[in-house]
Design an enzyme around this catalytic site. Structure first.
Site, PDB file in Angstrom:
ATOM      1  N   ARG A  67     -10.011  -8.277  -3.206  1.00 12.55           N
ATOM      2  CA  ARG A  67      -8.659  -8.814  -3.381  1.00 12.55           C
ATOM      3  C   ARG A  67      -8.306  -9.683  -2.182  1.00 12.55           C
ATOM      4  NH1 ARG A  67      -6.916  -6.935   0.624  1.00 12.55           N
ATOM      5  NH2 ARG A  67      -5.052  -8.183   0.348  1.00 12.55           N
ATOM      6  N   GLN A  73      -1.489  -2.084   0.179  1.00  2.67           N
ATOM      7  CA  GLN A  73      -2.468  -2.833   0.982  1.00  2.67           C
ATOM      8  C   GLN A  73      -2.171  -2.719   2.480  1.00  2.67           C
ATOM      9  OE1 GLN A  73      -0.896  -3.997  -1.733  1.00  2.67           O
ATOM     10  NE2 GLN A  73      -2.135  -5.444  -2.883  1.00  2.67           N
ATOM     11  N   ASP A  99      -0.696 -16.625  -1.600  1.00  2.00           N
ATOM     12  CA  ASP A  99      -1.658 -16.712  -2.712  1.00  2.00           C
ATOM     13  C   ASP A  99      -1.679 -18.103  -3.311  1.00  2.00           C
ATOM     14  OD1 ASP A  99      -0.846 -13.710  -2.533  1.00  2.00           O
ATOM     15  OD2 ASP A  99      -2.799 -13.844  -3.527  1.00  2.00           O
ATOM     16  N   ASN A 155       3.477 -15.100  -2.781  1.00  3.38           N
ATOM     17  CA  ASN A 155       2.751 -14.077  -2.018  1.00  3.38           C
ATOM     18  C   ASN A 155       3.146 -12.703  -2.579  1.00  3.38           C
ATOM     19  OD1 ASN A 155       0.906 -13.412   0.152  1.00  3.38           O
ATOM     20  ND2 ASN A 155       2.654 -12.535   1.216  1.00  3.38           N
ATOM     21  N   LYS A 156       2.550 -11.676  -2.028  1.00  2.98           N
ATOM     22  CA  LYS A 156       2.745 -10.299  -2.516  1.00  2.98           C
ATOM     23  C   LYS A 156       4.213  -9.975  -2.759  1.00  2.98           C
ATOM     24  CE  LYS A 156       0.261  -8.023  -3.417  1.00  2.98           C
ATOM     25  NZ  LYS A 156      -0.081  -7.970  -4.874  1.00  2.98           N
TER      26      LYS A 156
HETATM   27  O1  MRU Z   1      -2.777  -8.473  -4.817  1.00  2.00           O
HETATM   28  P1  MRU Z   1      -3.519  -8.853  -3.568  1.00  2.00           P
HETATM   29  O2  MRU Z   1      -3.827  -7.700  -2.690  1.00  2.00           O
HETATM   30  O3  MRU Z   1      -4.734  -9.695  -3.885  1.00  2.00           O
HETATM   31  O4  MRU Z   1      -2.487  -9.786  -2.795  1.00  2.00           O
HETATM   32  C1  MRU Z   1      -2.837 -10.305  -1.561  1.00  2.00           C
HETATM   33  C2  MRU Z   1      -1.757 -11.081  -0.916  1.00  2.00           C
HETATM   34  O5  MRU Z   1      -0.685 -11.239  -1.443  1.00  2.00           O
HETATM   35  C3  MRU Z   1      -2.095 -11.753   0.380  1.00  2.00           C
HETATM   36  O6  MRU Z   1      -0.962 -11.865   1.190  1.00  2.00           O
HETATM   37  C4  MRU Z   1      -2.649 -13.158   0.105  1.00  2.00           C
HETATM   38  O7  MRU Z   1      -3.655 -13.116  -0.867  1.00  2.00           O
HETATM   39  C5  MRU Z   1      -3.194 -13.782   1.326  1.00  2.00           C
HETATM   40  S1  MRU Z   1      -4.692 -12.989   1.865  1.00  2.00           S
HETATM   41  C6  MRU Z   1      -5.298 -13.889   3.152  1.00  2.00           C
END
Ligand code: MRU
Length: 358
Positions: free
Chosen positions: A51, A200, A241, A251-252
């Site tokens: 991920r 995470q 993202d 982003n998350k």
């Molecule tokens: O759902 P995930 O764990 O893949 O989400 C990750 C994030 O939102 C991170 O902040 C993003 O991918 C940047 S990682 C360098």
């Protein structure tokens, strides 16, 4: 290529298959997933065994290399058609991070340009996937250097989700800045949000912070506003993202809330991401698809049900932070300031010139 301090790599091509660290098992167990087919790579991405936007981009690139090996067709047009079909399925594994489509498009372009037979083409695709992986590490180190320049001595920095070596091929984006600032002796302290529902921050960022000996504390997501109001946060740094051309940031889920809190408390809100996370084709964030994930991620914690059965759930995995709440965007080319439409475009030009137009 460098490895984690524990000697493990987020992902690596080993002879004829892709090896991934199983991020669903950390921090309790360091387990690996061997992907020998492109469908196994797609499954690992969907299940979040791998991920983080840059990591899933690189994993998908190696997935397409596996697809090229699995396709029996010797005739060029039939081969390309089947490769494109595999790419379309991999692309749909997780819709929000643009790095996934970016990496696959790069391999498909290479395949279409390549004049050789399928066997030579497979070798060329592996070289392209390896290049994507190597460039990601290089980009992260540059993000770390540029971003660390803005950090003052003793800053207390709040971060979100996991943006470290695990979320990338190695080193990390927002986490890369923390790591560089720490290595430069700036005496930073990190506040890591646990990041419900997938945790995470609690599981992965905590693990990486401990590995690097960076002074830090884990906080609940709900504690951020209180800590800001008490003057305990000097800066927020998060990853992305997908960033639209105008600087809107996906982003998350929960990032937008932090950006609002940061603005209210006049705290700089910084986003760090490689240019491969910028979707220049999207004018603003309204066009970014937001992944909706399974209800079980919300109803259960650590495999145990906490919500009553039958309770409906909404589980958007990402949100959009409008560009006007973002203080700066750090990429491998430098620190972009508002207005981002101009500054990101300028960074793209610099990057293209350095890479000879690639
Ligand atoms: O759902 P995930 O764990 O893949 O989400 C990750 C994030 O939102 C991170 O902040 C993003 O991918 C940047 S990682 C360098």
């Amino acid at each position: 290529m460098p490895t984690h301090r524990t000697g493990i790599r987020t992902l690596a091509w080993e002879g004829d298959h892709l090896v991934l660290v199983d991020q669903t098992r950390l921090p309790h167990e360091t387990a690996f997933v061997n992907c020998r087919t492109w469908r196994e790579v797609g499954d690992a991405i969907r299940a979040m065994k791998v991920r983080g936007a840059p990591a899933i981009g690189a994993a998908a690139a190696f997935g397409l290399v596996l697809a090229a090996g699995e396709i029996g067709a010797a005739e060029r047009q039939a081969f390309l058609a089947r490769l494109e079909a595999a790419a379309a399925e991999l692309r749909g594994a997780r819709p929000t991070a643009v790095n996934l489509g970016w990496a696959l498009d790069r391999l498909l372009r290479r395949a279409r340009e390549h004049a050789g037979d399928p066997s030579a083409l497979r070798t060329a695709l592996l070289a392209e996937a390896e290049a994507i992986a190597a460039e990601d590490v290089e980009a992260n180190r540059a993000i770390g250097r540029h971003g660390a320049q803005m950090i003052g001595p003793g800053e207390r920095i709040l971060t979100y989700c996991n943006t470290g070596a695990l979320a990338t091929v190695d080193y990390g984006t927002a986490f890369g800045i923390l790591r560089t600032a720490h290595e430069e002796g700036k005496g930073i302290q990190v506040l890591a949000c646990e990041t419900r529902p997938f945790l995470q921050g609690a599981r992965l960022t905590s693990w990486e912070l401990l590995q690097h000996g960076i002074p830090a504390a884990l906080i609940t997501d709900n504690a951020a506003g209180y800590l800001m109001s008490r003057g305990m946060v000097d800066r927020v740094i998060v990853g992305a993202d997908r960033i639209a051309a105008n600087g809107d940031v996906a982003n998350k889920i929960g990032t937008y809330t932090l950006a609002i809190l940061a603005r209210h408390h006049e705290i700089p809100f910084v986003v760090a991401a490689p240019l491969s996370s910028v979707d220049f084709a999207l004018p603003d964030g309204s066009g970014i698809p937001i992944e909706e994930r399974a209800a079980v991620e919300v109803t259960h914690v650590g495999g145990r049900r906490v919500a009553p059965g039958g309770m409906p759930v909404l589980n958007p995995a990402f949100d959009i932070t409008p560009a006007h709440l973002v203080t700066a965007i750090v990429t491998e080319t430098g620190v972009a300031a508002p207005p981002f439409l101009q500054s990101l475009e300028a960074q793209r030009a610099v990057h293209a010139a350095r890479r000879g137009g690639r």
